[in-house]
Motif scaffolding. Structure first.
Motif, short mmCIF file in Angstrom:
data_model
loop_
_atom_site.label_atom_id
_atom_site.label_comp_id
_atom_site.label_asym_id
_atom_site.label_seq_id
_atom_site.Cartn_x
_atom_site.Cartn_y
_atom_site.Cartn_z
N THR A 130 0.85 -1.18 0.00
CA THR A 130 0.00 0.00 0.00
C THR A 130 0.89 1.23 0.00
OG1 THR A 130 -1.71 -1.17 1.22
CG2 THR A 130 -1.84 1.23 1.21
N ILE A 131 0.65 2.10 -0.97
CA ILE A 131 1.44 3.32 -1.09
C ILE A 131 0.54 4.51 -0.80
CG2 ILE A 131 2.82 4.76 -2.63
CD1 ILE A 131 3.48 2.21 -4.20
N PRO A 132 0.79 5.22 0.31
CA PRO A 132 -0.02 6.42 0.60
C PRO A 132 0.52 7.60 -0.20
CG PRO A 132 1.50 6.00 2.39
CD PRO A 132 1.70 4.90 1.39
N VAL A 133 -0.38 8.29 -0.90
CA VAL A 133 -0.01 9.48 -1.66
C VAL A 133 -0.90 10.61 -1.16
CG1 VAL A 133 0.27 10.50 -3.94
CG2 VAL A 133 0.51 8.03 -3.66
N LEU A 134 -0.33 11.50 -0.38
CA LEU A 134 -1.08 12.66 0.10
C LEU A 134 -0.67 13.88 -0.71
CD1 LEU A 134 -1.37 10.61 2.46
CD2 LEU A 134 -1.63 12.57 3.92
N SER A 135 -1.36 14.96 -0.53
CA SER A 135 -1.10 16.15 -1.34
C SER A 135 0.30 16.73 -1.11
CB SER A 135 -2.16 17.22 -1.08
OG SER A 135 -2.20 17.52 0.30
N ASP A 136 0.94 16.42 0.02
CA ASP A 136 2.30 16.91 0.25
C ASP A 136 3.37 15.93 -0.22
OD1 ASP A 136 1.88 15.03 2.26
OD2 ASP A 136 3.01 16.16 3.76
N SER A 137 2.96 14.80 -0.81
CA SER A 137 3.92 13.81 -1.30
C SER A 137 4.40 14.10 -2.71
CB SER A 137 3.29 12.41 -1.28
OG SER A 137 2.92 12.04 0.01
#
Length: 166
Positions: A130-137
């Motif tokens: 699972t790869i979390p991609v948030l707006s700051d990534s």
């Protein structure tokens, strides 16, 4: 329609901050339970409960810190996903060290929201990542392109599954 996207996904500071706060809350809950738990519990049981909470919070935080790696995610125009996990080099003159690379498949449990993506990928080795991609990534444009590409992949995979059922 071409969905080719290449994204350099850095570990999210916001996710680290939220996780750190949650771990701190668990540790403080253990300490508060130790101090203010009703009198029916003995002091050794209270201290054991507090230590268990503190150890659980520490292990969770260390696990999150250990998993913080930069990931290059490449989605080709045909929908093939390539994942490259690497450590950034200490100086900008040296190349980053590649830790692992391979093809992946986007799984149905992926979450795609306007400000956050949790991409569940099945790697070539059979493991699920699972790869979390948030707006700051990533940058705003890259986030939007990655979101569109993942939505296209999900709809394309769903259409393929329906064709196979018939």
């Amino acid at each position: 329609m071409s969905i080719a996207v290449s994204a350099d996904i850095k570990p999210s500071r916001l996710l680290l901050l939220v996780t750190g706060f949650a771990c701190l809350c668990v540790a403080l809950t253990g300490v508060l339970l130790c101090v203010w738990l009703p009198g029916s519990w003995s002091w050794p049981a209270r201290i054991a409960l507090a230590l268990a909470c503190i150890i659980a919070a520490g292990v969770a935080l260390l696990t999150v810190l250990r998993e913080r790696k930069t990931i290059w995610l490449h989605i080709s125009g045909t929908g093939q996903i390539r994942v490259v996990e690497h450590l950034l080099a200490a100086s900008s003159r040296t190349k980053p060290q590649v830790m692992s690379a391979g093809l992946a498949q986007l799984l149905a449990g992926s979450t795609i929201w306007p400000g956050m993506l949790f991409l569940r990928l099945r790697l070539e080795s059979g493991k699920t990542r699972t790869i979390p991609v948030l707006s700051d990534s990533v940058s705003e444009d890259t986030f939007r392109a990655l979101s569109v590409a993942c939505r296209w992949l999900i709809s394309h995979n769903t259409a393929k599954a329906r064709m196979l059922e018939k």
